[in-house]
Design an enzyme around this catalytic site. Structure first.
Site, PDB file in Angstrom:
ATOM      1  N   HIS A   1      -5.404  10.009  -5.923  1.00  0.00           N
ATOM      2  CA  HIS A   1      -4.524   8.799  -6.558  1.00  0.00           C
ATOM      3  C   HIS A   1      -4.716   7.391  -6.110  1.00  0.00           C
ATOM      4  O   HIS A   1      -4.628   7.305  -4.902  1.00  0.00           O
ATOM      5  CB  HIS A   1      -3.056   9.231  -6.419  1.00  0.00           C
ATOM      6  CG  HIS A   1      -1.918   8.198  -7.275  1.00  0.00           C
ATOM      7  ND1 HIS A   1      -1.553   8.239  -8.157  1.00  0.00           N
ATOM      8  CD2 HIS A   1      -1.115   7.334  -6.282  1.00  0.00           C
ATOM      9  CE1 HIS A   1      -0.719   7.453  -8.523  1.00  0.00           C
ATOM     10  NE2 HIS A   1      -0.462   6.759  -7.342  1.00  0.00           N
TER      11      HIS A   1
ATOM     12  N   ASP B   1       3.831   6.306 -12.960  1.00  0.00           N
ATOM     13  CA  ASP B   1       3.621   5.155 -11.857  1.00  0.00           C
ATOM     14  C   ASP B   1       4.025   3.771 -12.921  1.00  0.00           C
ATOM     15  O   ASP B   1       4.403   3.012 -12.149  1.00  0.00           O
ATOM     16  CB  ASP B   1       2.292   5.295 -11.279  1.00  0.00           C
ATOM     17  CG  ASP B   1       2.585   4.778  -9.920  1.00  0.00           C
ATOM     18  OD1 ASP B   1       2.993   3.644  -9.775  1.00  0.00           O
ATOM     19  OD2 ASP B   1       1.539   5.029  -8.893  1.00  0.00           O
TER      20      ASP B   1
ATOM     21  N   HIS C   1       7.328   1.918 -12.781  1.00  0.00           N
ATOM     22  CA  HIS C   1       7.682   0.722 -11.805  1.00  0.00           C
ATOM     23  C   HIS C   1       7.474  -0.479 -12.466  1.00  0.00           C
ATOM     24  O   HIS C   1       8.189  -1.230 -12.375  1.00  0.00           O
ATOM     25  CB  HIS C   1       6.888   0.856 -10.699  1.00  0.00           C
ATOM     26  CG  HIS C   1       7.268   2.081  -9.720  1.00  0.00           C
ATOM     27  ND1 HIS C   1       8.401   2.231  -8.866  1.00  0.00           N
ATOM     28  CD2 HIS C   1       6.467   3.221  -9.213  1.00  0.00           C
ATOM     29  CE1 HIS C   1       8.652   3.312  -8.524  1.00  0.00           C
ATOM     30  NE2 HIS C   1       7.218   3.884  -8.510  1.00  0.00           N
TER      31      HIS C   1
ATOM     32  N   HIS D   1      -4.452   3.096  -5.673  1.00  0.00           N
ATOM     33  CA  HIS D   1      -3.929   1.880  -6.026  1.00  0.00           C
ATOM     34  C   HIS D   1      -4.761   0.672  -6.154  1.00  0.00           C
ATOM     35  O   HIS D   1      -5.700   0.764  -5.160  1.00  0.00           O
ATOM     36  CB  HIS D   1      -2.792   1.555  -5.225  1.00  0.00           C
ATOM     37  CG  HIS D   1      -1.449   2.174  -5.969  1.00  0.00           C
ATOM     38  ND1 HIS D   1      -0.511   1.564  -6.989  1.00  0.00           N
ATOM     39  CD2 HIS D   1      -0.824   3.687  -5.747  1.00  0.00           C
ATOM     40  CE1 HIS D   1       0.316   2.621  -7.252  1.00  0.00           C
ATOM     41  NE2 HIS D   1       0.227   3.861  -6.641  1.00  0.00           N
TER      42      HIS D   1
ATOM     43  N   TYR E   1       4.093  -0.670   3.618  1.00  0.00           N
ATOM     44  CA  TYR E   1       5.158  -0.306   2.305  1.00  0.00           C
ATOM     45  C   TYR E   1       5.533  -1.333   1.403  1.00  0.00           C
ATOM     46  O   TYR E   1       5.706  -2.560   1.874  1.00  0.00           O
ATOM     47  CB  TYR E   1       6.356   0.382   2.911  1.00  0.00           C
ATOM     48  CG  TYR E   1       6.443   1.833   2.798  1.00  0.00           C
ATOM     49  CD1 TYR E   1       5.658   2.690   3.840  1.00  0.00           C
ATOM     50  CD2 TYR E   1       7.245   2.669   1.941  1.00  0.00           C
ATOM     51  CE1 TYR E   1       5.739   3.972   4.112  1.00  0.00           C
ATOM     52  CE2 TYR E   1       7.203   3.944   2.163  1.00  0.00           C
ATOM     53  CZ  TYR E   1       6.326   4.662   2.766  1.00  0.00           C
ATOM     54  OH  TYR E   1       6.194   5.906   3.088  1.00  0.00           O
TER      55      TYR E   1
END
Lengths: 338, 338
Positions: free
Chosen positions: B196, B16, B19, B198, B287
């Protein structure tokens, strides 16, 4: 008025955030940020040296802008919000508070170590006589049990405090620690209860939410989290999170986001990231002023500074006991046969 | 072994986090970071392009290091941990997974959109035949109800997944959202459940703790939170927080802190701060690939991009529907009489 539960937010970008800019706020910056916060609908706008009124000194670092200019700059732009100052008994005196009132302060946060609320009686009394809203602010509240925090909160209430804060000055609390302390205070007093978080363990927002769950209705935050150590609860994110949770803050989310990104971020000396040193202070529950002494002692005795901080936290050492750091290091080194 | 509850941590700095460094990890960086994580005792070390095996492309951005070199570099230094890869059906094929296994991968995370677990049957089957530990990974889990997430998790279980993850890919969940989804999955399946996070709303650690409270025993994190958007749960802080809460991770706190500060921080392109754009993506639940299109549409129709993102989130638009952004902007503009 909405029928959602109202959470009062106190923005301390221009006070706790002052630590993070080495007390270098200019009058122009203060006026712009205070105006932006006020326009966004922030209820309490705290403006002071990081260590409160009269903090500008050789001990705590000189402000680039005098206290008078600071308060004038903020007061000239605040229309709806309450100009708030911090007062730490022992640093500021009655004269400082009178000056602040003349310059527009309408609220004062009287801050003491969590076991020393009793030194605030005169200051709270003075604040009430001057017509101010008086907050009692219990610093380093992680150091004692919820019962002890509640006992100290009751002292503040008995002196006339209008609101009582549990402050996690070292960012040392887990959400359950915040919950338990705030709960105990809510149970013990009849005035509203607040919570002030630091982000040393990446838990500032989590702890603020836990405090609200426990009954707190006042929460501190700063734009981009700007504040001492790992910084505070990031107020623009908190506004969004509280909105999403169905609380009412009266703050315009986009406007407070804009203050953070357009006015505060450009003047930050460094991003408010949880690096190892502030993390460890929170994890150990140690005073931030211990850090430099600890690194020196670690070097002298060939120790990991993190072990010293952990031991200082375990012994619940408080500010003023810096001379003990070398003793602790010596004992750790001896124990390890260094 | 300690009798504390064990939480398995998966470090995805090298997947991750890819990115956040525009897929520019060198073999030397990969080898050093993987070695440090392994030495610290991290159980699962995920190494792949940010979009998984075969992600290096004109669509998703080219990696500076080939997949083969990446996996070789990591595998040559990992002694105790499990080298893990990400596979998104539609991007990677059977051939890619066979290659990864030859190069030392022992586990694969097969990731699908939260409503599309059914496209993973062949990939999970293939992973099991190749002798891998297979994770089923439900991306954008905030978009559907806990019941729907649980239904999709059962599909993964029926295909043979060993562990099933609820992924908050957009950082859109409040702690209660994480709790409710993980609870529903724990209730529905007989395999371990992971989470998971963010950090778009500054809640990555809070949500990880909520997931554990709901029964998750696998949690993702990255050094310094390095990852897409506002980044992930900061693993070195999480290790300390879990330790303080009385959980066992098997990870050496100081060692993982050192990896973050000495190896990862120096190669970060920017600090992992919650700025307005990632915050808004999380708040809206949209998104991340919508961001650029949204800013363009906002400019065209003189709208605040935040209003468009909020509307996209409300309509639960998913990746691939980028062409709808202009329609949404047009409708918003019309509604406001712009």
């Amino acid at each position: 008025m909405s029928d959602k539960k109202h959470i009062h937010l106190v923005d301390t970008t221009l006070r706790d955030g002052s630590h993070a800019v080495s007390h270098q706020y200019t009058t122009e910056q203060i006026a712009k940020i205070a105006a932006g916060l006020d326009e966004a609908g922030v209820e309490y706008i705290e403006v002071s040296h990081g260590d409160g009124l009269a903090g500008s000194s050789i001990n705590y670092g000189y402000s680039v802008t005098s206290e008078e200019e600071m308060l004038k700059a903020a007061n000239s732009v605040i229309k709806k919000g309450t100009l708030t100052v911090l007062l730490i008994p022992g640093i500021a005196t009655q004269t400082d508070l009178e000056m602040a009132v003349k310059l527009g302060a309408k609220a004062v946060r009287v801050a003491t170590h969590v076991t020393e609320a009793d030194i605030s009686e005169q200051h709270i009394g003075m604040a009430k006589r001057l017509g101010l809203k008086a907050f009692g602010f219990l610093m380093m509240s992680h150091m004692v049990s919820p019962e002890k925090v509640a006992e100290q909160a009751k002292l503040f209430e008995s002196y006339g405090a209008d609101i009582i804060y549990v402050a996690d000055s070292a960012g040392a609390m887990l959400p359950e620690d915040a919950y338990n302390r705030v709960s105990a205070v809510v149970e013990a007093v009849n005035v509203p209860v607040g919570f002030h978080a630091h982000n040393n363990m990446t838990l500032a927002t989590a702890n603020s939410l836990a405090a609200i769950e426990a009954g707190a209705t006042y929460i501190d935050g700063t734009c981009r989290g700007l504040g001492a150590g790992a910084g505070n609860t990031q107020i623009e994110a908190l506004v969004g999170v509280l909105e999403k949770k169905g609380y009412h803050t009266g703050i315009d989310l986009y406007k407070v986001m804009d203050v953070a990104e357009d006015l505060v971020e450009p003047i930050m000396q460094r991003p408010q990231v949880v690096r190892n040193a502030p993390f460890m202070l929170g994890y150990a529950g140690a005073y931030s002023s211990f850090l430099l002494h600890t690194y020196r002692a670690a070097k002298k005795f060939d120790l990991d500074p993190r072990d010293i901080l952990t031991e200082l936290g375990n012994r619940r050492m408080v500010g003023g006991q810096e001379d003990m750091i070398i003793d602790v290091a010596y004992q750790l080194a001896k124990k390890r046969g260094v």
